[in-house]
Design a protein around this motif. Structure first.
Motif, PDB file in Angstrom:
ATOM      1  N   GLU B  21       0.750  -1.279   0.259  1.00 14.40           N
ATOM      2  CA  GLU B  21       0.078  -0.336   0.073  1.00 14.40           C
ATOM      3  C   GLU B  21       0.408   1.251   0.108  1.00 14.40           C
ATOM      4  O   GLU B  21       2.143   1.455   0.293  1.00 14.40           O
ATOM      5  CB  GLU B  21      -0.428  -0.141   1.054  1.00 14.40           C
ATOM      6  CG  GLU B  21      -1.523   1.270   1.694  1.00 14.40           C
ATOM      7  CD  GLU B  21      -2.528   1.564   0.057  1.00 14.40           C
ATOM      8  OE1 GLU B  21      -3.002   2.089  -0.455  1.00 14.40           O
ATOM      9  OE2 GLU B  21      -3.800   0.628   0.638  1.00 14.40           O
ATOM     10  N   ASP B  22       0.639   2.210  -1.070  1.00 11.88           N
ATOM     11  CA  ASP B  22       1.523   3.913  -1.567  1.00 11.88           C
ATOM     12  C   ASP B  22       1.022   4.549  -0.161  1.00 11.88           C
ATOM     13  O   ASP B  22       2.027   5.842  -0.015  1.00 11.88           O
ATOM     14  CB  ASP B  22       2.089   3.817  -2.436  1.00 11.88           C
ATOM     15  CG  ASP B  22       0.203   3.868  -3.123  1.00 11.88           C
ATOM     16  OD1 ASP B  22      -0.468   3.289  -2.998  1.00 11.88           O
ATOM     17  OD2 ASP B  22       0.333   5.447  -3.876  1.00 11.88           O
ATOM     18  N   GLU B  23      -0.993   4.930  -0.223  1.00 11.65           N
ATOM     19  CA  GLU B  23      -0.777   5.822   1.373  1.00 11.65           C
ATOM     20  C   GLU B  23      -0.471   5.290   2.323  1.00 11.65           C
ATOM     21  O   GLU B  23      -0.692   4.975   2.883  1.00 11.65           O
ATOM     22  CB  GLU B  23      -2.087   5.497   1.144  1.00 11.65           C
ATOM     23  CG  GLU B  23      -3.351   5.766   0.189  1.00 11.65           C
ATOM     24  CD  GLU B  23      -4.302   6.599   0.093  1.00 11.65           C
ATOM     25  OE1 GLU B  23      -4.991   6.397   1.124  1.00 11.65           O
ATOM     26  OE2 GLU B  23      -4.960   5.841  -0.909  1.00 11.65           O
ATOM     27  N   LEU B  24       0.020   6.222   2.910  1.00 12.07           N
ATOM     28  CA  LEU B  24       1.156   6.094   4.316  1.00 12.07           C
ATOM     29  C   LEU B  24      -0.089   6.330   5.198  1.00 12.07           C
ATOM     30  O   LEU B  24       0.142   4.770   6.056  1.00 12.07           O
ATOM     31  CB  LEU B  24       1.514   7.091   4.662  1.00 12.07           C
ATOM     32  CG  LEU B  24       3.112   7.734   3.334  1.00 12.07           C
ATOM     33  CD1 LEU B  24       4.481   8.727   3.910  1.00 12.07           C
ATOM     34  CD2 LEU B  24       3.730   5.517   3.476  1.00 12.07           C
ATOM     35  N   PHE B  25      -0.653   6.961   5.611  1.00 13.49           N
ATOM     36  CA  PHE B  25      -1.655   6.956   6.475  1.00 13.49           C
ATOM     37  C   PHE B  25      -2.446   5.837   6.487  1.00 13.49           C
ATOM     38  O   PHE B  25      -2.868   5.334   7.541  1.00 13.49           O
ATOM     39  CB  PHE B  25      -2.197   8.199   6.169  1.00 13.49           C
ATOM     40  CG  PHE B  25      -3.869   8.413   7.677  1.00 13.49           C
ATOM     41  CD1 PHE B  25      -3.299   9.387   8.796  1.00 13.49           C
ATOM     42  CD2 PHE B  25      -5.096   8.327   7.571  1.00 13.49           C
ATOM     43  CE1 PHE B  25      -4.076   9.299   9.949  1.00 13.49           C
ATOM     44  CE2 PHE B  25      -5.962   8.693   8.816  1.00 13.49           C
ATOM     45  CZ  PHE B  25      -5.610   8.995   9.962  1.00 13.49           C
ATOM     46  N   LEU B  26      -3.151   5.393   5.433  1.00  8.62           N
ATOM     47  CA  LEU B  26      -3.828   3.934   5.367  1.00  8.62           C
ATOM     48  C   LEU B  26      -2.814   2.973   6.308  1.00  8.62           C
ATOM     49  O   LEU B  26      -3.618   2.190   6.518  1.00  8.62           O
ATOM     50  CB  LEU B  26      -4.848   4.259   4.173  1.00  8.62           C
ATOM     51  CG  LEU B  26      -5.470   2.257   4.062  1.00  8.62           C
ATOM     52  CD1 LEU B  26      -6.618   2.484   4.545  1.00  8.62           C
ATOM     53  CD2 LEU B  26      -6.087   2.999   2.040  1.00  8.62           C
ATOM     54  N   THR B  45       5.701  -0.120   1.147  1.00  7.71           N
ATOM     55  CA  THR B  45       4.637   1.209   0.184  1.00  7.71           C
ATOM     56  C   THR B  45       5.219   0.761  -1.720  1.00  7.71           C
ATOM     57  O   THR B  45       4.709   1.155  -2.321  1.00  7.71           O
ATOM     58  CB  THR B  45       5.034   2.398   0.141  1.00  7.71           C
ATOM     59  OG1 THR B  45       6.883   2.389   0.357  1.00  7.71           O
ATOM     60  CG2 THR B  45       4.675   2.431   1.824  1.00  7.71           C
ATOM     61  N   ASP B  65      -2.803  -3.187  -3.142  1.00  4.98           N
ATOM     62  CA  ASP B  65      -3.357  -1.631  -3.623  1.00  4.98           C
ATOM     63  C   ASP B  65      -3.104  -2.502  -5.198  1.00  4.98           C
ATOM     64  O   ASP B  65      -2.180  -2.917  -5.139  1.00  4.98           O
ATOM     65  CB  ASP B  65      -3.383  -0.950  -2.719  1.00  4.98           C
ATOM     66  CG  ASP B  65      -3.303   0.400  -3.295  1.00  4.98           C
ATOM     67  OD1 ASP B  65      -4.882   0.174  -3.887  1.00  4.98           O
ATOM     68  OD2 ASP B  65      -3.220   0.797  -3.853  1.00  4.98           O
ATOM     69  N   LYS B 115     -12.496  -0.126  -2.392  1.00  2.35           N
ATOM     70  CA  LYS B 115     -12.377   0.518  -0.922  1.00  2.35           C
ATOM     71  C   LYS B 115     -13.385   1.716  -0.852  1.00  2.35           C
ATOM     72  O   LYS B 115     -13.480   2.300  -2.643  1.00  2.35           O
ATOM     73  CB  LYS B 115     -10.595   1.559  -1.438  1.00  2.35           C
ATOM     74  CG  LYS B 115      -9.616   1.429  -1.123  1.00  2.35           C
ATOM     75  CD  LYS B 115      -8.568   1.767  -1.526  1.00  2.35           C
ATOM     76  CE  LYS B 115      -7.411   1.688  -1.232  1.00  2.35           C
ATOM     77  NZ  LYS B 115      -5.783   2.446  -1.349  1.00  2.35           N
TER      78      LYS B 115
END
Lengths: 240, 240
Positions: B21-26, B45, B65, B115
């Motif tokens: 997953e590249d979205e850091l927050f998620l 990531t 992802d 998502k």
DNA sequence: CAAAAACAAGGTTAATAAAGGTTAATGCCT
DNA sequence: AGGCATTAACCTTTATTAACCTTGTTTTTG
């Protein structure tokens, strides 16, 4: 196509589906669509009759709506699971909460699709469940071939076969020829060709495409019955 | 409670998850939540580094992802599927269309979650995938060997067997050949190869990969029915 | 109006650039 | 030293560009 048979219809026998749905309109459409896909479908609207149906029909997979009169889908699922540990069971339901989904899996479901769903999604998930169950075997690679007069074009192999031998096509050759084949006996827009092969308008004033058209014409010149005609100001008409 | 243990954590060892997953927050939230559930999670990531991670970590399941920089989730899935036929792979994606879902399953995915998703749904689907795998009784039928014409390739042993003997493969040999096998009879992107073997674009102007292709071609030259063809500007087509 | 420029669209061929192949040499660990 | 990974140098093939040619269609003008 993938190397492994993740999408494939069953080979020897038809796959049978027990489908439980009380909404008549939806049920009819789904049953017919699945049958159109080559599945053998038994559609039951009455939850109370499902187990009888199940025992006589002995399906490969079950697709069950949760909200049914008299008995709910979870109960049915538990009963079936008690008999067959490995039966794939897909829930198909208007219940959208995560709690319902969890309940579905806890009851022994192997997949869960929320309504409204697309029929395509149902089909692909049915096939997926069947593949997971028979997680073996190798599929033949996709050897798509296109007959062009005395030639045979293998897009995935980048090859053009003829009586006099095999011509190895380059990336560009293959792309241009594929697009022409897609529009066989119809005009292929020059712009469309440029855009889909080069993905860019910077080639609009280039002679690049012409070079490949010439190359293909040379390759195909052995058979006069197929021909790439120029429609000036429009594109190319590939006849064959 | 269900009749059969369809929801259960792995018994002896903890279950390991490769999460891309590249979205850091998620990513952070999901990783922590899964760890809170007792899973062993490796979160990556960078799509280009996934295959390296995969090989060293050897997870029980992958959660991927689709939209990633450099290399997409479908490609990763195909690569992993080429190595491990039975590895559960869950797609987790913002792509909502049915066509994307179909693409996911065709790439070898075993489940697909859109998502935004609830963490509970992810957890239950992970557990479901693990149960489906275990219920097949196929504990380790994962590709220990791949037939390539008259050769047999043992990825985990770094060996290539043929009638005339056994060739010991180096790390790079094995990685490149594995990726080609994952895309047998389909074009393997040169870029994808570089990214997943070297995890970096700094090799784009190097002749390094070519050296290994040549090496493999030499190894495989004994059997003309298998061949690594070059598709210029695209990559390699491994046919067999 | 008709002939002839002028123009537009595409064709042909050769030259140049870019991608990839080959082989040998170098670096880099133990 | 010996095995692998990488880089270097040079070669081959394919893609693109450039320069010039052909054909058909407008536009201009005698």
């Amino acid at each position: 196509m993938p190397v492994h048979p993740y999408i494939s219809t069953e080979n020897s026998m038809t796959t049978s589906i027990l489908y439980v749905e009380d909404e008549l309109f939806l049920g009819k459409i789904v049953k017919e669509t699945l049958e159109g896909q080559g599945f053998d479908v038994v559609w039951e609207t009455d939850g109370a009759k499902v187990m009888n149906r199940f025992n006589s029909f002995n399906p490969d997979i079950c697709v069950i709506d949760i909200m049914l009169p008299n008995i709910d889908g979870y109960s049915l699922c538990r009963q079936i699971r008690g008999l067959y540990q490995n039966m794939p069971i897909i829930f198909l339901t208007a219940k959208t909460t995560t709690a319902d989904l969890v309940k579905g899996f806890e009851a022994g479901g192997t997949d869960y699709i929320r309504k409204p769903f697309s029929i395509e999604e149902l089909i692909i998930r049915i096939k997926n469940q069947l593949n997971l169950k028979n997680s073996n075997g190798h599929t033949a690679p996709d050897n798509q071939e296109i007959k062009l007069g005395s030639f045979t074009f293998f897009p995935t192999k980048y090859e053009l076969h003829s009586a006099s031998g095999t011509i190895k096509l380059s990336q560009r050759d293959q792309q241009v020829l594929s697009l022409l084949c897609a529009n066989l006996n119809r005009v292929t827009d020059r712009r469309e060709l440029l855009l889909s092969v080069w993905g860019d308008d910077s080639f609009f004033n280039s002679r690049n495409l012409d070079v490949y058209i010439r190359k293909l014409r040379t390759y195909l010149s052995a058979d006069p019955s197929i021909e790439i005609q120029t429609i000036k100001g429009k594109g190319y008409l590939f006849i064959g």
